[in-house]
Design a protein around this motif. Structure first.
Motif: not given
Length: 431
Positions: A41-63
């Motif tokens: 992974v590019d060292p300048h990229v921040i990686t986010l592990g998310s358990r918010l996997s429901d459709k609406n929750a995913k959209l929220g995280v993406q926003d």
């Protein structure tokens, strides 16, 4: 919660709480279902592990991630995993190559990983950007060493939910005291209505009623000490909780051990039950529009005027940072961004049952139910996180879930029940 994986995702996550709790306690050895970032992974990229996997929750995280990238120019890679797999494998995940930042829960579940040294404290972020959170949220984000390990993001309160249209039709009025609640339940029964919806097949759902009864009878300090293992379960104050619960059991839906929480929620929706002790996730069972608009709640009634009703059960979720993150500067920048009220609002607009944790979040465009929920928590004298977050996961799953089932199957043997809990507690807590 119960639970999109939050709040609707909260239901699936609690339905699998037994496995999840064991995973959090380090008992699971399953690996490979949840993986973090890799060396490529590019060292300048921040990686986010998310358990918010429901459709609406995913959209929220993406926003939220989109807002961050637009405003800062930073780059975030989302590693989204279904909540069940995330919880079952989180212990191995954090001991492997986890993402820089990950979504998790407050309370004991947060402190467990802090005590194991698997996460870094985020106290610097709190010092610079934590003024928008209440003292209760700060406390829920603080480890045993006094440092903060979680950035609060959203919560969902528990209360007693009902349908105003039904109540207006029948002339019911929300009770403020336990005696008024009992009187109302008797009236509902005489009207041919099941007073309180109840489904405990999931295992976790009766915790909400137990917690509130204990909080209303014995206060928040006793409740926390009990769940921390510092008070004997044979204490008469604990017996009084079960005795009081036994008094209102006849008003609950019968045979709850064979019914899921979702079925109890459906009974409330269908106006087959007059009330339901639940979290805000109940709204996910109500179709958007007239049905969801016909949903309200009242605070769990008062049992002792000296104790009052200021304690509110409001599980909170947020973001944590792995130990020695690969991109420390980026992780801290992202966490600082997450302390902004606008970020939490953006998420909640996709997942409307998630109440932003920031006190300055603008909820004027949100439904009245969301605004009322926020007011309930903001006005609370103290906030608890739900039994399975306020005690050891293994105690909650291995001891308390079967204990609740034992009580509901045989509510007349309170003495045998509390003695059994105390024996098992001593083994779990090493006392």
């Amino acid at each position: 919660m119960n639970r999109n994986e939050l709040p609707h995702p909260w239901q699936p996550s609690r339905r699998t709480f037994l496995k999840a709790a064991l995973g959090a306690a380090g008992a699971l050895s399953t690996a490979g279902l949840l993986s973090g970032c890799t060396g490529g992974v590019d060292p300048h990229v921040i990686t986010l592990g998310s358990r918010l996997s429901d459709k609406n929750a995913k959209l929220g995280v993406q926003d939220v991630v989109g807002m961050f990238q637009q405003q800062t120019g930073g780059a975030v890679r989302i590693n989204s995993v279904d909540s069940t797999s995330f919880q079952e494998n989180v212990n191995n995940y954090l001991q492997g190559t986890p993402d820089d930042v990950f979504t998790w829960m407050s309370g004991y579940r947060m402190r467990y990983f802090a005590d194991k040294g698997l996460v870094d404290d985020v106290s610097p972020v709190w010092q610079s950007h934590g003024s928008g959170f209440s003292d209760s949220f700060r406390e829920a984000s603080t480890g045993t060493d006094g440092r903060q390990y979680l950035i609060p993001f959203f919560y969902y309160p528990w209360a007693v939910f009902y349908r105003p249209s039904l109540w207006q039709q029948r002339g019911y009025v929300p009770p403020k005291t336990f005696d008024e609640w009992v009187a109302l339940s008797k009236r509902m029964q005489s009207d041919g209505l099941t007073p309180i919806g109840f489904g405990v097949r999931d295992g976790w759902s009766p915790f909400g009623t137990f917690d509130y009864l204990d909080l209303r009878l014995n206060g928040v300090d006793f409740h926390r000490s009990l769940l921390a293992g510092d008070v004997s379960w044979t204490d008469n104050r604990v017996r009084s909780v079960f005795d009081t619960w036994r008094e209102i059991l006849p008003f609950h839906q019968p045979q709850p051990l064979g019914r899921k929480m979702s079925e109890a929620q459906q009974a409330l929706l269908n106006k087959e039950a007059g009330m339901l002790v639940a979290g805000m996730f109940v709204a996910q069972s109500f179709p958007a529009g007239p049905d969801r608009e016909d949903l309200d709640f009242f605070a769990f009634p008062e049992l002792d005027s000296a104790v009052g009703t200021s304690a509110v059960e409001a599980p909170m979720d947020g973001f944590m940072m792995r130990k020695d993150p690969r991109n420390l500067e980026g992780a801290q920048q992202f966490l600082s961004f997450l302390t902004n009220a606008d970020a939490a609002v953006a998420y909640a607009k996709q997942d409307p049952q998630a109440i932003p944790a920031h006190r300055d979040a603008d909820l004027s465009s949100f439904p009245p139910l969301v605004q009322k929920s926020a007011a309930l928590v903001q006005g609370a004298g103290s906030i608890t996180q739900f039994l399975d977050r306020d005690t050891r996961p293994d105690f909650a799953s291995v001891v308390m879930i079967p204990a609740m089932q034992q009580f509901l199957g045989n509510p007349n043997d309170v003495d045998g029940l509390v003695r059994s809990i105390e024996r098992q507690k001593a083994a779990v807590f090493g006392q």
